[in-house]
Design an enzyme around this catalytic site. Structure first.
Site, PDB file in Angstrom:
ATOM      1  N   ASP A  55      -4.155  29.470  25.738  1.00  0.00           N
ATOM      2  CA  ASP A  55      -5.053  30.587  25.427  1.00  0.00           C
ATOM      3  C   ASP A  55      -5.795  30.919  26.721  1.00  0.00           C
ATOM      4  OD1 ASP A  55      -7.188  32.228  24.645  1.00  0.00           O
ATOM      5  OD2 ASP A  55      -7.245  31.357  22.644  1.00  0.00           O
TER       6      ASP A  55
ATOM      7  N   TYR B  36     -11.540  27.338  20.006  1.00  0.00           N
ATOM      8  CA  TYR B  36     -12.105  28.547  19.409  1.00  0.00           C
ATOM      9  C   TYR B  36     -12.108  28.375  17.883  1.00  0.00           C
ATOM     10  CZ  TYR B  36     -12.634  33.332  17.888  1.00  0.00           C
ATOM     11  OH  TYR B  36     -13.074  34.462  17.262  1.00  0.00           O
TER      12      TYR B  36
ATOM     13  N   LYS C 171     -11.508  40.662  24.384  1.00  0.00           N
ATOM     14  CA  LYS C 171     -12.534  40.129  25.278  1.00  0.00           C
ATOM     15  C   LYS C 171     -12.408  40.776  26.660  1.00  0.00           C
ATOM     16  CE  LYS C 171     -13.221  37.714  21.591  1.00  0.00           C
ATOM     17  NZ  LYS C 171     -12.727  36.346  21.399  1.00  0.00           N
TER      18      LYS C 171
ATOM     19  N   ARG D  60       6.837  49.925  14.426  1.00  0.00           N
ATOM     20  CA  ARG D  60       6.519  48.488  14.307  1.00  0.00           C
ATOM     21  C   ARG D  60       7.353  47.696  15.301  1.00  0.00           C
ATOM     22  NH1 ARG D  60       9.069  45.811  10.729  1.00  0.00           N
ATOM     23  NH2 ARG D  60       8.761  47.273   9.016  1.00  0.00           N
TER      24      ARG D  60
HETATM   25  C1  LIG Z   1     -11.956  35.744  20.360  1.00  0.00           C
HETATM   26  C2  LIG Z   1     -10.978  34.696  20.637  1.00  0.00           C
HETATM   27  C3  LIG Z   1      -9.823  34.553  19.865  1.00  0.00           C
HETATM   28  C4  LIG Z   1      -9.541  35.445  18.663  1.00  0.00           C
HETATM   29  O1  LIG Z   1      -9.306  36.753  19.056  1.00  0.00           O
HETATM   30  P1  LIG Z   1      -9.677  38.064  18.164  1.00  0.00           P
HETATM   31  O2  LIG Z   1      -9.269  39.179  19.043  1.00  0.00           O
HETATM   32  O3  LIG Z   1     -11.139  38.003  17.891  1.00  0.00           O
HETATM   33  O4  LIG Z   1      -8.883  37.961  16.922  1.00  0.00           O
HETATM   34  C5  LIG Z   1      -8.920  33.565  20.227  1.00  0.00           C
HETATM   35  N1  LIG Z   1      -9.157  32.742  21.272  1.00  0.00           N
HETATM   36  C6  LIG Z   1     -10.267  32.844  22.021  1.00  0.00           C
HETATM   37  C7  LIG Z   1     -10.474  31.920  23.159  1.00  0.00           C
HETATM   38  C8  LIG Z   1     -11.217  33.819  21.736  1.00  0.00           C
HETATM   39  O5  LIG Z   1     -12.324  33.915  22.474  1.00  0.00           O
END
Ligand SMILES: *Cc1c(COP(=O)(O)O)cnc(C)c1O
Length: 384
Positions: A170, A98, A195, A46
């Site tokens: 982000d 998001y 993504k 961890r």
């Molecule tokens: C998908 C997404 C998230 C969340 O991520 P997960 O891996 O699905 O938990 C956060 N910010 C953005 C811009 C996203 O596209």
């Protein structure tokens, strides 16, 4: 070394035991101590684990940060970051956010006394009007999803610094291949690595990158204490995906640009939201702070009734909820990704029932255009 080379070589020279060019999956939670008071650097997975460390070192370097922390999802990464804040603290956040981040702030963080105000983060007046003595940070997405609104990162980080606030970016949609917010003054970068970084619609992961010794040390404590860490198998898959990031992003960008231009001229479409288009309001800022464009754009169809037949008739393009993978996916934000955002906020930013989001994959652009054209044609026939 150029970023393409660094990406291709992630972990390739890190296994000094066997010389394996692909860094192995260390499927172990515990690590033997050589003697009392001694450690190999690994104790319990961890806290630190070899496969994850290779990924984290690469992520920190790619984003020009000091440390990186791999988490079990993008949401886990955001939750870990939000644990920096305490009851009474306030955040300023991008309005077109998001949906999952909005839900985490409004349903969970609010119960712990952390509040948020949602503004157009490119407007210094709105930022200034929303700051309170309890404000601790600004959280921005640029481009936003799904409306692709651009925020001038340098402008926000300069403003935030002058008010003693952290800036969190982000960077999911552009990845460090196209945009590096820490170089523009950000303190923390967060990724849904599920993504583009992973890139194959097959691994759920999140990354946090921090700048500064104190913040990095604080985040290490939170990451280990909360424990929403990424396992060795997924760390391997993510690092493997990232090796081809440069090639994929170039293709995502060129495909998306060609298709966005095609749709601009299509009689079934009224608007296309994509920062690579010269008429996009964020085009200039985007060009200044990033070296390229994401593979996602959104568009509005002329008639909301077109949505169902389009989603029913696309064949190559899948009607599915994610983004950033090699396969093309189309989503209906109002009822899917953004369903947790209240109707009046969605309407105010323009996420309405005519908006579709397209995550353009790396298939041949001609096949994608042909698929879209036949689906749009069927929708127009059904409701003419
Ligand atoms: C998908 C997404 C998230 C969340 O991520 P997960 O891996 O699905 O938990 C956060 N910010 C953005 C811009 C996203 O596209």
């Amino acid at each position: 070394m150029k970023i393409e080379s660094r990406l291709a070589q992630i972990g390739s020279q890190k296994d000094h035991v066997t010389g394996a060019v692909s860094f192995p999956i260390y499927q172990a939670t515990a690590f033997r101590h050589p003697a009392l008071g001694e450690s190999t650097g690994f104790d319990y997975s961890r806290t630190k684990s070899p496969t994850r460390s290779v990924l984290e070192e690469a992520a920190a370097e790619l984003e020009s940060g000091d440390a990186a922390f791999a988490c079990s999802s993008g949401m886990a990464a955001l939750q870990t970051i939000f644990a920096l804040f305490s009851s009474g603290d306030h955040l300023i956040v991008s309005l077109d956010l998001y949906g999952g981040t909005y839900r985490l702030l409004e349903r969970i963080m609010s119960r712990f006394g952390v509040t948020a105000t949602y503004v157009d983060t490119n407007d210094l007046d709105q930022l200034g009007a929303s700051i309170t003595p309890s404000t601790k940070a600004v959280l921005i997405e640029t481009p936003t999803n799904p409306l692709m609104m651009i925020t001038d990162v340098k402008k926000v980080t300069t403003w935030a610094k002058s008010h003693g606030l952290l800036t969190i970016v982000d960077n999911t949609l552009l990845t460090p291949y196209f945009q590096r917010p820490i170089e523009l003054g950000a303190d923390i970068v967060i990724h849904s690595a599920s993504k583009y970084l992973g890139g194959h619609n097959d691994v759920l992961a999140g990354l946090i990158v921090t700048k500064g010794e104190e913040l990095s040390a604080q985040m290490a404590v939170l990451h280990n204490s909360i424990g929403a860490v990424l396992g060795p198998q997924d760390s391997f898959l993510l690092a493997r995906g990232m090796k081809t990031l440069a090639l994929r992003m170039e293709r995502h960008q060129s495909n998306a640009t060609a298709i966005a231009k095609h749709l601009q001229k299509h009689p079934a479409i009224t608007e296309v939201f994509y920062p690579a288009l010269p008429e996009h309001p964020g085009h200039e800022i985007q060009n200044r702070q990033s070296s390229g464009n994401t593979g996602i754009f959104s568009f509005k169809v002329k008639d909301a009734r077109y949505v169902a037949p389009i989603l029913r008739n696309v064949k190559l393009i899948a009607f599915a909820e994610s983004l950033g993978g090699v396969e093309s996916l189309m989503t209906y934000p109002a009822v899917q990704t953004h369903a947790d955002i209240p109707e009046h906020i969605r309407q105010a930013v323009g996420v309405d029932d005519r908006l579709l989001r397209f995550s353009v994959g790396i298939e041949h652009v001609d096949d994608l255009i042909a698929d879209l054209d036949q689906a749009l044609e069927k929708a127009m026939q059904e409701f003419k």
